[in-house]
Motif scaffolding. Structure first.
Motif, PDB file in Angstrom:
ATOM      1  N   PRO A 246      49.326  42.051  40.388  1.00 48.91           N
ATOM      2  CA  PRO A 246      48.758  42.617  41.621  1.00 48.91           C
ATOM      3  C   PRO A 246      49.075  44.099  41.807  1.00 48.91           C
ATOM      4  O   PRO A 246      48.287  44.827  42.417  1.00 48.91           O
ATOM      5  CB  PRO A 246      49.396  41.776  42.729  1.00 48.91           C
ATOM      6  N   ARG A 247      50.207  44.563  41.261  1.00 53.59           N
ATOM      7  CA  ARG A 247      50.584  45.964  41.429  1.00 53.59           C
ATOM      8  C   ARG A 247      49.683  46.896  40.628  1.00 53.59           C
ATOM      9  O   ARG A 247      49.704  48.114  40.821  1.00 53.59           O
ATOM     10  CB  ARG A 247      52.041  46.164  41.008  1.00 53.59           C
ATOM     11  N   LEU A 248      48.883  46.314  39.704  1.00 57.99           N
ATOM     12  CA  LEU A 248      47.942  47.126  38.923  1.00 57.99           C
ATOM     13  C   LEU A 248      46.542  47.151  39.525  1.00 57.99           C
ATOM     14  O   LEU A 248      45.618  47.700  38.926  1.00 57.99           O
ATOM     15  CB  LEU A 248      47.864  46.602  37.486  1.00 57.99           C
ATOM     16  N   LEU A 249      46.409  46.581  40.717  1.00 58.23           N
ATOM     17  CA  LEU A 249      45.115  46.590  41.401  1.00 58.23           C
ATOM     18  C   LEU A 249      45.199  47.467  42.644  1.00 58.23           C
ATOM     19  O   LEU A 249      46.099  47.316  43.460  1.00 58.23           O
ATOM     20  CB  LEU A 249      44.696  45.173  41.802  1.00 58.23           C
ATOM     21  N   GLN A 250      44.261  48.375  42.757  1.00 54.86           N
ATOM     22  CA  GLN A 250      44.157  49.238  43.931  1.00 54.86           C
ATOM     23  C   GLN A 250      42.774  49.045  44.542  1.00 54.86           C
ATOM     24  O   GLN A 250      41.769  49.135  43.855  1.00 54.86           O
ATOM     25  CB  GLN A 250      44.354  50.697  43.517  1.00 54.86           C
ATOM     26  N   LEU A 251      42.732  48.764  45.837  1.00 55.30           N
ATOM     27  CA  LEU A 251      41.467  48.585  46.537  1.00 55.30           C
ATOM     28  C   LEU A 251      41.211  49.797  47.421  1.00 55.30           C
ATOM     29  O   LEU A 251      42.061  50.180  48.217  1.00 55.30           O
ATOM     30  CB  LEU A 251      41.493  47.316  47.391  1.00 55.30           C
TER      31      LEU A 251
END
Length: 612
Positions: free
Chosen positions: A469-474
């Motif tokens: 999840p830390r590699l996903l930016q919305l």
């Protein structure tokens, strides 16, 4: 003039018949003569105008009722052509049917003709002509009779008038409007020969701005009176504009919509002049039952050649143009623009095929690097969707994302983009295990927050792809997150708690209320490119000290709040140097790379992008 020839009818007349048993020949003849006298007496006294005509159409005998109708002594009508007396010669088909009755080729003629009584009043008469007896062709007589059907005709005309006119404004209604429109479009070139010119048609289609408020607040009675007053002013404008060409029809199409049809348009200038006069007339206040009312109108104006135009096409163009007038601010007229309409049609085509396009696999993703300003190493990428449309070619997000947001297709499309981007990010990570993994930045529309379970979608996709999840930016726009409360705030907080980073896109162009940053679960600010463009030295341009001061203040504030800052639209090394000195964390723009295919990103992992 209406004529209605009809089919067979029983024959009339007096026949001698066979002599009954026990009756002498003399007695039989005397009885026949008595019967004939009775017939003649009934004929003369009948209230129905009648005449006996011979096979040449001349009157043999006329009754008093016919003489009264024509204003002549019945005896003076003898030997005169009956057809001329009652107007049977006015139409070739009626005259032909009449001649066939006289010659024995036809059993009946019935038609309706407009006549003039001897006292001067007009009347409608149903004329019937039938043979008498069983004549051989060319040797018989016929009985002509007339029935006054004026009342029936008047009732029918009155009913038709009610059917084709609006009871509130007394204007022609939609039915009569389309009758006239269809007739005008079917008319050929004006005049004949070398002087013939192409027929043109024009239409002003309008509705009343603010009419609903009048109805809702003052009631339908006042609303109806306002419509009647509007109709009067429209009629005045149309009559003033019709003194040169004529053929103007004002109609109420329904509700607060009206149309002015110009059947022989002199050109666009005539239509626009009429539209201006209508706007001016309707902007004057109305006094309705002692109430002063002010309204305006939005008008769609269409003018084109009659040939090749259908009523449906003309009305579609008028309706579209009226919509433009209202969308452009109301209280104005707008002329039909084929180019603008083509754009609208393209938009409709995109809207109707957008959802199936996701299933057909017509969308692809390209990725633009997000580069560390300090070392210029690629840290992450932003996923940008493209539509490979079979008809329009490759389309950028600006062409279809707004459409998808309007009709809700953005939810399904956004879910596909998120899944595809996370899957690609995980693939890069697995293919380059020794390099620092790239984070993936994905744009999220407001409707995805409201119309779908975004938290569940993200959790499912992360579990499916195995991406941290830390590699996903919305990314959400500033206007979408500022002032967030309730469901949006809970969604953002849940995503942040999951470990997902939240970025505010195009920061500095919306509310710019920095106080919200203290309570929103935001990790990244992306500065709008308009600030970065003010940093240019190239092309003789001087950098804007104000832009630099604003950016520096926003960067410092963001860092104090524990946020990182990304500068968008970095195009030159001069801009990059100044942003680096100010303290921006990452940069994105053509200086580093355009959006490229995933294969090209794989080549950049762990390296510095080549400038240019």
């Amino acid at each position: 003039m209406s004529r209605t020839p009809e089919g067979p009818a029983p024959r009339a007349g007096v026949t001698s018949g066979a002599r009954p048993p026990g009756v002498t020949e003399r007695e039989h003849q005397r009885s026949g003569l008595s019967e004939l006298r009775d017939y003649r007496a009934a004929f003369s006294a009948a209230a129905l105008p009648m005449a006996v005509v011979d096979d040449r159409g001349h009157v043999v005998r006329a009754n008093d009722a016919l003489g009264c109708l024509l204003g002549a002594d019945p005896a003076a009508l003898v030997h005169r052509p009956a057809a001329e007396l009652v107007g049977l010669t006015s139409d070739s088909s009626t005259w032909r049917a009449y001649s066939e009755v006289l010659s024995g080729e036809r059993q009946q003629l019935r038609c309706t003709l407009r006549l003039k009584h001897a006292d001067g009043r007009p009347l409608w008469a149903e004329v019937t002509v039938v043979p008498m007896g069983e004549p051989a062709a060319g040797t018989g007589r016929a009985l002509l009779s007339l029935a006054d059907v004026s009342d029936r005709r008047e009732l029918r005309e009155r009913l038709r008038h009610l059917r084709i006119h609006d009871p509130v404004t007394r204007l022609p209604n939609r039915t009569l409007f389309f009758e006239r429109l269809t007739g005008a479009l079917e008319t050929g070139p004006l005049q004949e020969g070398p002087a013939a010119r192409e027929g043109r048609i024009g239409l002003c289609y309008l509705d009343i701005d603010g009419f609903k408020a009048v109805n809702d607040t003052l009631g339908h009675r006042i609303g109806d009176r306002l419509l009647a007053a509007v109709a009067g002013r429209l009629t005045d404008c149309a009559e003033a504009g019709a003194h040169r060409t004529g053929g103007h029809l004002v109609a109420r199409m329904g509700g607060d919509e009206f149309a002015i049809l110009i059947e022989d348009s002199a050109g666009t200038h005539q239509l626009t002049e009429l539209a201006r006069s209508v706007l001016t007339a309707l902007q004057r206040p109305f006094d309705v039952s002692g109430t002063r009312l002010s309204v305006s109108a939005s008008i769609g104006v269409v003018e084109r050649a009659s040939a090749g135009t259908s009523a449906t096409a003309l009305m579609q163009a008028a309706d579209t143009t009226l919509y433009w007038a209202k969308a452009d601010g109301r209280a104005r007229w707008t002329l039909f623009d084929p180019e603008r309409n083509a754009h609208r049609m393209t938009r409709q085509a995109l809207s109707s095929t957008l959802r199936p396009a996701v299933e057909r696999g017509e969308f692809t993703l390209e990725y633009q690097p997000l580069v560390g300003m300090a070392d210029e190493v690629v840290r992450g990428v932003e996923a940008l969707v493209r539509w490979n449309h079979p008809r329009f070619g490759q389309l950028a997000p600006s062409r279809f994302v707004p459409i998808a947001e309007e009709d809700g297709a953005i939810v399904e499309l956004g879910r596909w983009v998120l899944r595809t981007a996370c899957r690609q990010a995980r693939r890069w990570q697995l293919e380059h295990p020794d390099e620092r993994p790239l984070f993936i930045s994905v744009n999220v529309a407001v409707r995805q927050v409201w119309d779908s379970d975004l938290v569940a979608d993200v959790a499912e996709i992360l579990a499916e792809t195995g991406l941290d999840p830390r590699l996903l930016q919305l990314e959400l726009t500033e206007s979408a997150v500022m002032g967030s409360s309730g469901r949006p705030l809970r969604v953002l907080q849940a995503l942040s708690d999951m470990g997902v980073r939240i970025a505010i896109d195009d920061f500095g162009t919306g509310y710019s209320n920095l106080a919200y940053l203290s309570r929103l679960p935001v990790s990244v600010l992306k500065l709008d490119g308009s600030f970065v463009r003010g940093f240019r030295y190239e092309d003789g341009a001087h950098p804007s000290p104000a832009d630099e001061t604003i950016v520096e203040a926003m960067v410092q504030l963001a860092h104090r709040l524990g946020l990182t800052v990304t500068a968008e639209c970095v195009e030159t090394s001069g801009q990059a140097e100044r942003l680096r000195r100010i303290g921006c964390d990452t940069g994105q723009g053509w200086l580093y790379s355009r959006a490229v295919a995933p294969e090209r990103i794989a080549e950049l992992i762990g390296t510095r992008p080549q400038e240019g």
